[in-house]
Scaffold this motif. Structure first.
Motif, PDB file in Angstrom:
ATOM      1  N   ASP A  58       2.298  -4.739  -6.766  1.00 42.39           N
ATOM      2  CA  ASP A  58       3.667  -5.004  -7.215  1.00 42.39           C
ATOM      3  C   ASP A  58       4.594  -4.983  -6.021  1.00 42.39           C
ATOM      4  OD1 ASP A  58       3.400  -2.252  -6.850  1.00 42.39           O
ATOM      5  OD2 ASP A  58       4.693  -1.715  -8.526  1.00 42.39           O
ATOM      6  N   GLN A  59       5.754  -5.590  -6.189  1.00 42.01           N
ATOM      7  CA  GLN A  59       6.703  -5.650  -5.088  1.00 42.01           C
ATOM      8  C   GLN A  59       8.126  -5.739  -5.604  1.00 42.01           C
ATOM      9  OE1 GLN A  59       6.412  -9.499  -2.793  1.00 42.01           O
ATOM     10  NE2 GLN A  59       4.544  -9.736  -3.989  1.00 42.01           N
ATOM     11  N   VAL A  60       9.031  -5.188  -4.810  1.00 43.19           N
ATOM     12  CA  VAL A  60      10.440  -5.171  -5.155  1.00 43.19           C
ATOM     13  C   VAL A  60      11.080  -6.471  -4.697  1.00 43.19           C
ATOM     14  CG1 VAL A  60      12.639  -3.990  -4.760  1.00 43.19           C
ATOM     15  CG2 VAL A  60      10.523  -2.668  -4.965  1.00 43.19           C
ATOM     16  N   ASP A  61      11.874  -7.063  -5.571  1.00 43.42           N
ATOM     17  CA  ASP A  61      12.582  -8.284  -5.206  1.00 43.42           C
ATOM     18  C   ASP A  61      13.626  -7.973  -4.134  1.00 43.42           C
ATOM     19  OD1 ASP A  61      13.047 -11.237  -6.235  1.00 43.42           O
ATOM     20  OD2 ASP A  61      15.029 -10.359  -5.844  1.00 43.42           O
ATOM     21  N   THR A  62      13.837  -8.920  -3.250  1.00 40.93           N
ATOM     22  CA  THR A  62      14.770  -8.718  -2.144  1.00 40.93           C
ATOM     23  C   THR A  62      16.160  -8.337  -2.632  1.00 40.93           C
ATOM     24  OG1 THR A  62      13.521 -10.247  -0.736  1.00 40.93           O
ATOM     25  CG2 THR A  62      15.802  -9.802  -0.099  1.00 40.93           C
ATOM     26  N   SER A  63      16.552  -8.839  -3.804  1.00 41.77           N
ATOM     27  CA  SER A  63      17.878  -8.510  -4.336  1.00 41.77           C
ATOM     28  C   SER A  63      18.004  -7.036  -4.706  1.00 41.77           C
ATOM     29  CB  SER A  63      18.181  -9.379  -5.556  1.00 41.77           C
ATOM     30  OG  SER A  63      17.245  -9.120  -6.604  1.00 41.77           O
ATOM     31  N   ASN A  64      16.863  -6.331  -4.823  1.00 50.77           N
ATOM     32  CA  ASN A  64      16.877  -4.918  -5.210  1.00 50.77           C
ATOM     33  C   ASN A  64      16.345  -3.993  -4.116  1.00 50.77           C
ATOM     34  OD1 ASN A  64      17.748  -5.603  -7.855  1.00 50.77           O
ATOM     35  ND2 ASN A  64      15.630  -6.076  -8.430  1.00 50.77           N
ATOM     36  N   ILE A  65      16.240  -4.489  -2.893  1.00 52.86           N
ATOM     37  CA  ILE A  65      15.532  -3.749  -1.851  1.00 52.86           C
ATOM     38  C   ILE A  65      16.409  -2.730  -1.123  1.00 52.86           C
ATOM     39  CG2 ILE A  65      15.979  -5.292   0.115  1.00 52.86           C
ATOM     40  CD1 ILE A  65      12.631  -3.569  -0.845  1.00 52.86           C
ATOM     41  N   LEU A  66      17.707  -2.753  -1.285  1.00 52.54           N
ATOM     42  CA  LEU A  66      18.584  -1.903  -0.480  1.00 52.54           C
ATOM     43  C   LEU A  66      18.282  -0.410  -0.600  1.00 52.54           C
ATOM     44  CD1 LEU A  66      22.080  -3.653  -0.614  1.00 52.54           C
ATOM     45  CD2 LEU A  66      20.329  -3.729   1.165  1.00 52.54           C
ATOM     46  N   PRO A  67      17.904   0.135  -1.770  1.00 52.30           N
ATOM     47  CA  PRO A  67      17.536   1.562  -1.788  1.00 52.30           C
ATOM     48  C   PRO A  67      16.347   1.883  -0.889  1.00 52.30           C
ATOM     49  CG  PRO A  67      17.999   0.791  -4.013  1.00 52.30           C
ATOM     50  CD  PRO A  67      17.972  -0.426  -3.130  1.00 52.30           C
ATOM     51  N   PHE A  68      15.395   0.961  -0.766  1.00 50.03           N
ATOM     52  CA  PHE A  68      14.255   1.161   0.137  1.00 50.03           C
ATOM     53  C   PHE A  68      14.719   1.097   1.592  1.00 50.03           C
ATOM     54  CE2 PHE A  68      12.146   0.296  -3.769  1.00 50.03           C
ATOM     55  CZ  PHE A  68      10.869   0.830  -3.683  1.00 50.03           C
ATOM     56  N   VAL A  69      15.669   0.203   1.866  1.00 47.79           N
ATOM     57  CA  VAL A  69      16.230   0.111   3.216  1.00 47.79           C
ATOM     58  C   VAL A  69      16.912   1.426   3.585  1.00 47.79           C
ATOM     59  CG1 VAL A  69      17.923  -1.055   4.680  1.00 47.79           C
ATOM     60  CG2 VAL A  69      16.497  -2.388   3.103  1.00 47.79           C
ATOM     61  N   GLN A  70      17.675   1.980   2.643  1.00 48.75           N
ATOM     62  CA  GLN A  70      18.360   3.240   2.910  1.00 48.75           C
ATOM     63  C   GLN A  70      17.365   4.366   3.129  1.00 48.75           C
ATOM     64  OE1 GLN A  70      21.764   3.591   3.374  1.00 48.75           O
ATOM     65  NE2 GLN A  70      21.027   5.553   4.187  1.00 48.75           N
ATOM     66  N   GLU A  71      16.257   4.337   2.402  1.00 50.81           N
ATOM     67  CA  GLU A  71      15.233   5.368   2.598  1.00 50.81           C
ATOM     68  C   GLU A  71      14.665   5.307   4.010  1.00 50.81           C
ATOM     69  OE1 GLU A  71      11.095   5.600   0.570  1.00 50.81           O
ATOM     70  OE2 GLU A  71      12.426   6.883  -0.606  1.00 50.81           O
ATOM     71  N   ALA A  72      14.482   4.093   4.538  1.00 48.63           N
ATOM     72  CA  ALA A  72      13.997   3.946   5.917  1.00 48.63           C
ATOM     73  C   ALA A  72      15.042   4.452   6.912  1.00 48.63           C
ATOM     74  CB  ALA A  72      13.651   2.489   6.199  1.00 48.63           C
ATOM     75  N   LEU A  73      16.310   4.121   6.679  1.00 48.80           N
ATOM     76  CA  LEU A  73      17.368   4.604   7.569  1.00 48.80           C
ATOM     77  C   LEU A  73      17.451   6.130   7.536  1.00 48.80           C
ATOM     78  CD1 LEU A  73      20.164   1.995   6.746  1.00 48.80           C
ATOM     79  CD2 LEU A  73      18.837   2.142   8.860  1.00 48.80           C
ATOM     80  N   ASP A  74      17.305   6.701   6.350  1.00 52.96           N
ATOM     81  CA  ASP A  74      17.303   8.160   6.245  1.00 52.96           C
ATOM     82  C   ASP A  74      16.130   8.757   7.023  1.00 52.96           C
ATOM     83  OD1 ASP A  74      19.501   7.929   4.602  1.00 52.96           O
ATOM     84  OD2 ASP A  74      18.395   8.247   2.730  1.00 52.96           O
ATOM     85  N   GLY A  75      14.976   8.074   6.983  1.00 51.26           N
ATOM     86  CA  GLY A  75      13.796   8.552   7.708  1.00 51.26           C
ATOM     87  C   GLY A  75      14.001   8.553   9.211  1.00 51.26           C
ATOM     88  N   ILE A  76      14.695   7.529   9.698  1.00 52.30           N
ATOM     89  CA  ILE A  76      14.996   7.484  11.132  1.00 52.30           C
ATOM     90  C   ILE A  76      15.978   8.588  11.489  1.00 52.30           C
ATOM     91  CG2 ILE A  76      15.946   6.087  13.000  1.00 52.30           C
ATOM     92  CD1 ILE A  76      14.970   3.597  11.468  1.00 52.30           C
ATOM     93  N   GLU A  77      16.960   8.821  10.617  1.00 51.26           N
ATOM     94  CA  GLU A  77      17.914   9.903  10.875  1.00 51.26           C
ATOM     95  C   GLU A  77      17.215  11.259  10.853  1.00 51.26           C
ATOM     96  OE1 GLU A  77      22.094  10.103   9.190  1.00 51.26           O
ATOM     97  OE2 GLU A  77      21.156  11.799   8.121  1.00 51.26           O
ATOM     98  N   PHE A  78      16.252  11.439   9.952  1.00 49.73           N
ATOM     99  CA  PHE A  78      15.496  12.689   9.927  1.00 49.73           C
ATOM    100  C   PHE A  78      14.816  12.923  11.274  1.00 49.73           C
ATOM    101  CE2 PHE A  78      11.523  15.002   9.403  1.00 49.73           C
ATOM    102  CZ  PHE A  78      11.929  16.130   8.710  1.00 49.73           C
ATOM    103  N   ALA A  79      14.257  11.865  11.851  1.00 50.66           N
ATOM    104  CA  ALA A  79      13.539  12.003  13.118  1.00 50.66           C
ATOM    105  C   ALA A  79      14.481  12.138  14.308  1.00 50.66           C
ATOM    106  CB  ALA A  79      12.618  10.797  13.322  1.00 50.66           C
TER     107      ALA A  79
END
Length: 667
Positions: A327-348
């Motif tokens: 399964d995959q998330v449509d690009t129109s709904n991907i921003l929460p996943f993008v934010q999770e990645a940004l949060d991960g970089i901030e954690f590091a």
């Protein structure tokens, strides 16, 4: 003619015949190395590293030193009653009843184990002398070693006073290796209470188990039961002998945590970094539905970053981009996943005052980790939403962290990418002959634009066996090709890295282990041959041979970090079945430069399909010897199916390595 004369004549004839056969099968070749400064080209300082994926119980039951399997009783799922495997019961139904309920004090993992003890130390229903309870065999046995100390931590609640024996025993429970008791009044355990017991082993057993037993009637609840050796790599929870083998490779990066493990068969089972941080007892764990086993996620995002730091290498974080195998998330709904990645970089990388950086600091690491690379997904190029999702991640990350190097899943080795990227991912699993021929894979790759990250390569199929010499030699040839193309190949790593011999989900692997043993496959040892290549200088090395299809060679200049001496290293793969008499000539040396102190390291065996094993862990390993008459001109015999590395000490007043220049003194 007498009998002796006849025998001598026959012997001489046979000897002549044998030597003639050897002469007929041996081939000749010449290798010319241009060691001039003009010939030298810098090799990427990050060329060779390692890739860790949670596969084959590489982490849970391997690299992560936790001995308890399913420590939080969550592996059976959130509904109760549930399966507590591999926990088992000590005693009969007349003496105790064991079940699970959702009474844990931890919000993200509510399942706890309830043990209702029906027997007692006196009365009609007397408990067995050793008590009744539960035991955990770990991951195919716990390795307990005499003289070492093990920290057992558990949470306990009870309706009355308790006297619980915590012990490490043999697999059948008959031999006690270490034991202590938790004794508490009813008021002390009326609510969940954390206990810690230190057990010093009085014996050694690689198939041990952890037991929790009692002879007192009543109900006891257990949760989050952990057993860890105190002796871990740099005190950070990693199994020392396994990490030592990684350190010996001198990796310049570590890619983690996958692989397909990142994707999941379904997104609901993908690795999510936020669920893998914080106190270990609060982590919910998850079922990895690609490789089909439960992980408590004690080895989480923080621990991977810590491992990279402990190895002195660069972390490369692979995160999910909203795509799994099914399964995959449509690009129109991907921003929460993008934010999770940004949060991960901030954690590091974030300051200890930032939202996510403060959590890292609370875990004991206020200083940022050195995260410079991220990969957007794994093997997702070509899936419907990948390009659209990727562009969202790329734009957001570059906007907030312009220095982060972003890796695309799409192959750019044959044609330019249609989207921006700093590096592109390249994976190859193939036969030995194909792998050897792929030494030239990047000869015609675009010299401009994103560089290649060969993050997964290995010989697989029948050529590989369980880790054959044949596979290793083919991979050595491929790596020589990467050395020569290091202007367009920035990184490379073998896959998979680890396998617990009790759970082989993929074959072959670089390092094989069980609870107490380990060995490197020939593929592991080949990688060690390249441990000094990253950041070295590569020279033009030209082979002239009648067996060009079976020989590959390279020559590098490298500097020892231990004694600061400089060496010319010549590596030659003989992929053929014939002995090769190789003449080596080194041209272009600076005036007054002397080559001396020669050593030769050879990886070979009697049979090209030979492998290492627990019984013969050193059957196929490098053999180091002194090389007589090493110098600017020398003759070297190359065994059939072999990998040879020659190190020549260079003594000079001025030597250039890569982009840097330095002086050394004559010895």
């Amino acid at each position: 003619m007498g009998l002796l004369s006849v025998l001598l004549c026959c012997f001489c004839f046979c000897c002549c015949f044998v030597f003639q056969c050897l002469a007929d099968t041996a081939q000749t070749a010449e290798l010319v190395v241009n060691a001039s400064q003009a010939s030298g080209r810098p090799i990427s300082p990050t060329l060779f590293g390692i890739f860790f994926e949670e596969i084959n119980h590489a982490g849970a039951g391997g690299l992560w030193a936790e001995l308890v399997n399913n420590r939080g009783f969550e592996a059976g799922g959130p509904n109760t009653p549930s399966n507590i495997d591999p926990w088992s019961i000590i005693g009969s139904e007349s003496s105790l009843i064991v079940s699970t309920d959702r009474s844990s004090c931890f919000e993200r993992n509510k399942v706890a184990l309830r043990m209702e003890v029906l027997c007692d130390s006196q009365g009609a229903n007397i408990c067995p002398s050793g008590g009744v309870g539960i035991y955990n065999p770990g991951f195919w046995g716990m390795n307990v070693e005499k003289g070492k100390t093990y920290s057992v931590v558990l949470y306990v609640r009870s309706s009355g006073a308790i006297n619980v024996s915590v012990s490490l025993t043999s697999s059948n429970g008959l031999q006690t290796l270490a034991a202590d008791n938790i004794i508490a009044s009813a008021s002390e355990v009326s609510s969940w209470t954390k206990f810690k017991v230190l057990l010093e082993a009085k014996g050694t057993n690689p198939s041990s188990r952890l037991q929790l037993t009692t002879t007192r009637k009543g109900s006891i609840w257990f949760d989050q039961v952990s057993a860890m050796p105190l002796d871990t790599y740099k005190g950070h929870g990693f199994r020392k002998d396994l990490v030592d083998m990684l350190a010996d490779m001198k990796p310049q990066f570590i890619r983690f945590p996958g692989g397909c493990f990142v994707e999941g068969e379904w997104l609901r089972n993908a690795f999510r970094w936020k669920e893998s941080i914080g106190p270990w007892e609060e982590r919910p764990g998850h079922f990895g539905d690609v490789w089909m086993y439960w992980t408590d996620d004690g080895l989480g995002y923080f621990e991977f970053l810590q491992l990279a730091e402990d190895l002195g290498t660069r972390p490369i974080w692979v995160f999910n981009n909203g795509i799994s195998h099914n399964d995959q998330v449509d690009t129109s709904n991907i921003l929460p996943f993008v934010q999770e990645a940004l949060d991960g970089i901030e954690f590091a990388r974030g300051s200890p005052d930032s939202t996510w950086g403060s959590l890292r600091a609370a875990m004991g690491h206020p200083e940022p980790f050195d995260l410079r690379y991220v990969a957007v997904g794994n093997e997702d190029c070509g899936k419907k939403n990948y390009r659209g999702n990727y562009l969202k991640f790329y734009s957001a990350i570059k906007r907030s962290y312009p220095d982060i190097q972003i890796i695309s899943n799409c192959d750019g080795s044959s044609r330019p990418l249609d989207h921006p990227a700093d590096l592109y991912d390249f994976h190859v699993y193939t036969s030995a002959s194909n792998m050897f021929s792929m030494a030239h894979q990047f000869d015609r790759a675009p010299r401009k634009g994103p560089k290649a990250f060969v993050s997964e390569y290995a010989v697989t199929g029948k050529d590989a066996g369980a880790g054959s010499l044949l596979a290793a030699l083919a991979e050595a040839g491929f790596l020589i090709g990467l050395e020569k193309n290091s202007d367009v190949v920035e990184m490379a790593s073998y896959a998979p890295l680890f396998v617990n011999a009790n759970n082989k989900r993929w074959n072959p692997d670089a390092i094989v282990f069980n609870s107490s043993q380990l060995y490197g496959t020939p593929s592991y040892w080949v990688q060690c041959f390249f441990s000094e290549s990253s950041g070295a200088t590569i020279f033009n090395a030209t082979l002239q041979t009648d067996s060009s299809n079976s020989l590959l060679a390279s020559a590098i200049l490298w500097k020892s970090s231990e004694d600061q001496k400089t060496f010319l290293r010549i590596k030659i793969v003989n992929f053929g079945s014939n002995i090769v008499n190789l003449s080596i000539r080194v041209d272009g040396l600076e005036p007054n430069t002397v080559l001396s102190g020669s050593t030769k390291t050879v990886l070979t065996s009697k049979n090209v399909m030979d492998e290492n094993s627990f019984d013969e862990p050193k059957k196929v390993i490098p053999n180091l010897s002194l090389l007589e008459k090493g110098g600017e001109e020398m003759d070297v015999g190359l065994s059939a199916h072999s990998f040879t590395s020659i190190d020549l000490l260079m003594e000079s007043s001025y030597i250039r390595t890569g982009a840097d220049s330095f002086s050394i003194s004559s010895i």
